[in-house]
Motif scaffolding. Structure first.
Motif, PDB file in Angstrom:
ATOM      1  N   ALA A  17       0.825  -1.212   0.000  1.00 25.28           N
ATOM      2  CA  ALA A  17       0.000   0.000   0.000  1.00 25.28           C
ATOM      3  C   ALA A  17       0.855   1.256   0.000  1.00 25.28           C
ATOM      4  CB  ALA A  17      -0.937  -0.014   1.204  1.00 25.28           C
ATOM      5  N   ARG A  18       1.907   1.251   0.801  1.00 33.52           N
ATOM      6  CA  ARG A  18       2.760   2.433   0.917  1.00 33.52           C
ATOM      7  C   ARG A  18       3.530   2.707  -0.384  1.00 33.52           C
ATOM      8  NH1 ARG A  18       5.407   0.801   4.736  1.00 33.52           N
ATOM      9  NH2 ARG A  18       7.342   0.209   3.695  1.00 33.52           N
ATOM     10  N   ILE A  19       4.095   1.649  -0.984  1.00 34.39           N
ATOM     11  CA  ILE A  19       4.873   1.835  -2.211  1.00 34.39           C
ATOM     12  C   ILE A  19       3.982   2.284  -3.365  1.00 34.39           C
ATOM     13  CG2 ILE A  19       6.263   0.624  -3.958  1.00 34.39           C
ATOM     14  CD1 ILE A  19       7.327  -1.138  -1.635  1.00 34.39           C
ATOM     15  N   LEU A  20       2.788   1.744  -3.449  1.00 31.34           N
ATOM     16  CA  LEU A  20       1.865   2.180  -4.500  1.00 31.34           C
ATOM     17  C   LEU A  20       1.562   3.670  -4.378  1.00 31.34           C
ATOM     18  CD1 LEU A  20      -0.637  -0.817  -4.666  1.00 31.34           C
ATOM     19  CD2 LEU A  20       0.907  -0.059  -6.484  1.00 31.34           C
ATOM     20  N   GLU A  21       1.544   4.174  -3.158  1.00 32.19           N
ATOM     21  CA  GLU A  21       1.305   5.602  -2.942  1.00 32.19           C
ATOM     22  C   GLU A  21       2.563   6.425  -3.183  1.00 32.19           C
ATOM     23  OE1 GLU A  21      -0.653   9.074  -2.211  1.00 32.19           O
ATOM     24  OE2 GLU A  21      -1.556   7.078  -2.347  1.00 32.19           O
ATOM     25  N   GLN A  24       3.827   6.348  -6.942  1.00 28.42           N
ATOM     26  CA  GLN A  24       2.679   6.343  -7.849  1.00 28.42           C
ATOM     27  C   GLN A  24       3.047   6.825  -9.248  1.00 28.42           C
ATOM     28  OE1 GLN A  24      -0.604   8.686  -6.463  1.00 28.42           O
ATOM     29  NE2 GLN A  24      -1.869   8.294  -8.267  1.00 28.42           N
ATOM     30  N   ASP A  25       3.932   7.817  -9.343  1.00 24.96           N
ATOM     31  CA  ASP A  25       4.257   8.385 -10.660  1.00 24.96           C
ATOM     32  C   ASP A  25       4.920   7.357 -11.573  1.00 24.96           C
ATOM     33  OD1 ASP A  25       6.475   8.307  -9.004  1.00 24.96           O
ATOM     34  OD2 ASP A  25       7.307  10.218  -9.691  1.00 24.96           O
ATOM     35  N   ILE A  26       5.954   6.690 -11.068  1.00 19.71           N
ATOM     36  CA  ILE A  26       6.677   5.745 -11.919  1.00 19.71           C
ATOM     37  C   ILE A  26       5.846   4.486 -12.156  1.00 19.71           C
ATOM     38  CG2 ILE A  26       7.945   4.534 -10.072  1.00 19.71           C
ATOM     39  CD1 ILE A  26      10.380   4.604 -12.034  1.00 19.71           C
ATOM     40  N   VAL A  37      -5.274   1.106  -4.207  1.00 17.20           N
ATOM     41  CA  VAL A  37      -5.793   0.127  -3.253  1.00 17.20           C
ATOM     42  C   VAL A  37      -7.183   0.588  -2.832  1.00 17.20           C
ATOM     43  CG1 VAL A  37      -5.486  -1.030  -1.047  1.00 17.20           C
ATOM     44  CG2 VAL A  37      -3.481  -0.418  -2.418  1.00 17.20           C
ATOM     45  N   ARG A  38      -8.190  -0.220  -3.140  1.00 11.11           N
ATOM     46  CA  ARG A  38      -9.560   0.148  -2.779  1.00 11.11           C
ATOM     47  C   ARG A  38      -9.874  -0.216  -1.333  1.00 11.11           C
ATOM     48  NH1 ARG A  38     -14.286   1.609  -5.256  1.00 11.11           N
ATOM     49  NH2 ARG A  38     -16.252   0.713  -4.472  1.00 11.11           N
ATOM     50  N   LYS A  39      -9.347  -1.364  -0.880  1.00 10.69           N
ATOM     51  CA  LYS A  39      -9.642  -1.791   0.481  1.00 10.69           C
ATOM     52  C   LYS A  39      -8.670  -2.878   0.904  1.00 10.69           C
ATOM     53  CE  LYS A  39     -13.871  -1.513   1.641  1.00 10.69           C
ATOM     54  NZ  LYS A  39     -15.343  -1.695   1.779  1.00 10.69           N
ATOM     55  N   GLY A  40      -8.420  -2.974   2.211  1.00  9.88           N
ATOM     56  CA  GLY A  40      -7.600  -4.037   2.768  1.00  9.88           C
ATOM     57  C   GLY A  40      -8.376  -4.822   3.801  1.00  9.88           C
ATOM     58  N   VAL A  41      -8.059  -6.109   3.925  1.00  3.30           N
ATOM     59  CA  VAL A  41      -8.726  -6.981   4.887  1.00  3.30           C
ATOM     60  C   VAL A  41      -7.742  -7.339   5.993  1.00  3.30           C
ATOM     61  CG1 VAL A  41      -9.890  -9.186   5.253  1.00  3.30           C
ATOM     62  CG2 VAL A  41     -10.243  -7.933   3.128  1.00  3.30           C
ATOM     63  N   THR A 299       9.742  -7.875  -0.723  1.00  2.00           N
ATOM     64  CA  THR A 299       8.657  -8.752  -1.149  1.00  2.00           C
ATOM     65  C   THR A 299       7.556  -7.942  -1.825  1.00  2.00           C
ATOM     66  OG1 THR A 299       9.164 -10.212   0.707  1.00  2.00           O
ATOM     67  CG2 THR A 299       7.050 -10.533  -0.386  1.00  2.00           C
ATOM     68  N   ALA A 300       7.249  -6.776  -1.274  1.00  3.85           N
ATOM     69  CA  ALA A 300       6.235  -5.911  -1.885  1.00  3.85           C
ATOM     70  C   ALA A 300       6.642  -5.487  -3.288  1.00  3.85           C
ATOM     71  CB  ALA A 300       6.000  -4.684  -1.006  1.00  3.85           C
ATOM     72  N   SER A 301       7.923  -5.276  -3.510  1.00  4.50           N
ATOM     73  CA  SER A 301       8.409  -4.918  -4.842  1.00  4.50           C
ATOM     74  C   SER A 301       8.023  -5.983  -5.864  1.00  4.50           C
ATOM     75  CB  SER A 301       9.935  -4.744  -4.801  1.00  4.50           C
ATOM     76  OG  SER A 301      10.463  -4.562  -6.107  1.00  4.50           O
ATOM     77  N   ALA A 302       8.190  -7.261  -5.473  1.00  3.64           N
ATOM     78  CA  ALA A 302       7.819  -8.352  -6.368  1.00  3.64           C
ATOM     79  C   ALA A 302       6.308  -8.433  -6.560  1.00  3.64           C
ATOM     80  CB  ALA A 302       8.358  -9.674  -5.831  1.00  3.64           C
ATOM     81  N   VAL A 303       5.562  -8.201  -5.492  1.00  8.40           N
ATOM     82  CA  VAL A 303       4.094  -8.199  -5.594  1.00  8.40           C
ATOM     83  C   VAL A 303       3.637  -7.126  -6.583  1.00  8.40           C
ATOM     84  CG1 VAL A 303       1.964  -7.675  -4.337  1.00  8.40           C
ATOM     85  CG2 VAL A 303       3.686  -9.165  -3.296  1.00  8.40           C
ATOM     86  N   ILE A 304       4.191  -5.941  -6.449  1.00 12.49           N
ATOM     87  CA  ILE A 304       3.770  -4.830  -7.314  1.00 12.49           C
ATOM     88  C   ILE A 304       4.203  -5.062  -8.753  1.00 12.49           C
ATOM     89  CG2 ILE A 304       4.038  -2.346  -7.726  1.00 12.49           C
ATOM     90  CD1 ILE A 304       4.186  -2.041  -4.641  1.00 12.49           C
ATOM     91  N   SER A 305       5.327  -5.719  -8.975  1.00 11.33           N
ATOM     92  CA  SER A 305       5.728  -6.035 -10.357  1.00 11.33           C
ATOM     93  C   SER A 305       4.677  -6.913 -11.017  1.00 11.33           C
ATOM     94  CB  SER A 305       7.095  -6.715 -10.381  1.00 11.33           C
ATOM     95  OG  SER A 305       7.018  -8.071 -10.008  1.00 11.33           O
ATOM     96  N   ASP A 306       4.087  -7.834 -10.255  1.00 10.78           N
ATOM     97  CA  ASP A 306       3.012  -8.672 -10.793  1.00 10.78           C
ATOM     98  C   ASP A 306       1.758  -7.851 -11.067  1.00 10.78           C
ATOM     99  OD1 ASP A 306       4.462 -11.024 -10.804  1.00 10.78           O
ATOM    100  OD2 ASP A 306       3.730 -11.707  -8.848  1.00 10.78           O
TER     101      ASP A 306
END
Length: 420
Positions: A17-21, A24-26, A37-41, A299-306
């Motif tokens: 969530a933090r990296i996406l924010e 965001q530009d790149i 991110v619309r929502k988190g559980v 790990t988040a970097s890999a998630v966001i690449s997907d």
């Protein structure tokens, strides 16, 4: 705009969530679309979390939301996330996961459910290292001859400290726990189970083989001592917890265990919490992948690449890399048929004739001893450290049983494999 729902907003989920924010530009420039991110559980809404996204404790708010395009599963575990991911796919949503345990048990069932829907899992193995894409895409023209990986940073940190600082296993484990590298119950990491889950995922992509953790050889690092490390250093080895997948004729051997590795090999130089994976293809030769295997941002970097790959509109390549089964129909090699060199540590009575009895047992199993050292032990005992030439696992296991049955052998023998 692409909207995502994150199921499990822990360390990695919060980083996503933090990296996406923050980036965001790149991310928008590379994806061609804005990703939000619309929502988190989460399980517990009362717990404070450092995220600026709406939260809920009801996963159906994500699964039933028609505006959510991608479900990111980061909850951990096996059966509960399996049902969440399956339901998301059945509702036509793309899925991204970092859950290696889920995939170790349910990857083929989920592949069938996903069909042509994007299902990505780069973060499930080796954190920020793009090893899934390398195997599934970059090396797709190759028959993969072998994969040899340091894919658990906790175990690698412990072994590195033991090798370089001469510290025993127990104190290093406590230090790793204090630093947050090891859990309060470290069994999953030091017992080899985490690495085994990751190895099974890689083996499916490389060989199209369906195996579960219970089917393969898994051993941990708990028995490694400074005596073993002294022997390794004297003969030019280092000790690493390896995940190994290797093609042997029409079979594939899969195993996770501590191994003595020649110090000259590239993978022997992967230290600390870092991960390293060597892949040998029949056309490209050896390729080596190195980087952080865990941590929120890696790990988040890999998630966001997907997520970006899905946002670009590209259809998911076959989840496990094969559009149809391999004609060769590779099978899992039985554990007893694995061939290796071995290292043994024996605590024996320090008296004449003991060496002859040990050699006789090994000879009866047609195991040839290559090197041997004797160290003084406590009281009237000695420690024998020896290595063997190549032999089958079944012969070594029979020898170990027979050795422990000798009156002159005072403790259960300890055995590690030598990988070169």
């Amino acid at each position: 705009m692409i909207q995502i729902g994150i199921v499990g907003v822990g360390t990695v989920g919060a980083s996503v969530a933090r990296i996406l924010e923050e980036n965001q530009d790149i991310i928008t420039a590379r994806a061609g679309k804005e990703i939000r991110v619309r929502k988190g559980v989460v399980r517990n809404l009362s717990r404070a979390r450092d995220v600026a996204i709406p939260l809920t404790d009801d996963v159906d708010e994500i699964l039933d939301d028609p505006d959510i395009d991608i479900v990111v599963e980061l909850m951990g575990g096996v059966e509960e996330p399996y049902h969440v991911v399956k339901k998301a796919l059945e509702k036509g949503k793309a899925v991204v996961t970092a859950n290696k345990a889920l995939l170790a048990y349910h990857r083929y069932e989920l592949q069938d459910v996903a069909g042509d829907l994007p299902f990505e899992f780069e973060a499930s193995v080796a954190g920020g290292i793009p090893i899934i894409k390398a195997l599934r895409e970059g090396l797709s023209a190759n028959h993969i001859e072998s994969i040899k990986g340091i894919i658990n940073g906790t175990a690698n940190y412990i072994l590195t400290k033991m090798m370089t600082e001469g510290v025993d296993f127990g104190p290093v484990l406590k230090e790793a726990q204090a630093l947050g590298y090891a859990e309060a119950d470290p069994t999953f990491d030091i017992g080899g189970f985490d690495a085994a889950h990751k190895l099974l995922i890689l083996a499916s992509i490389a060989y199209g083989i369906d195996a579960k953790p219970e089917d393969i050889l898994i051993e941990g690092i708990e028995q490694v001592t400074q005596e073993d490390i002294a022997f390794a250093k004297e003969f030019g080895y280092t000790i690493k917890l390896l995940g190994i997948a290797k093609k042997v004729g029409e079979f594939v051997e899969l195993r996770v265990h501590p191994a003595l590795v020649p110090q000259r090999e590239m993978i022997a130089k992967v230290d600390g919490v870092m991960n390293g994976i060597s892949v040998i293809g029949d056309k490209v030769g050896e390729t080596m992948y190195y980087g952080p295997g865990a941590g929120g941002d890696a790990t988040a970097s890999a998630v966001i690449s997907d997520i970006i790959a899905i946002a670009r509109g590209g259809k998911s390549s076959p989840m496990l890399g094969f559009k149809r089964p391999l004609e060769s129909g590779l099978q899992l090699l039985e554990r007893d048929a694995i061939v290796s060199r071995y290292y043994l540590r024996l605590v024996v009575e320090d008296k004449p004739g003991v060496l002859a009895k040990v050699s006789q047992v090994m000879g009866e199993q047609k195991i040839s001893i290559e090197t041997m050292l004797q160290r003084p032990g406590e009281g009237e005992t000695a420690t024998l450290l020896l290595s063997t030439h190549r032999c089958e696992e079944r012969a070594m296991q029979q020898a170990l049983h027979a050795l422990f049955g000798l009156e002159s052998v005072k403790e259960r023998p300890v055995m590690f494999r030598i990988e070169r």
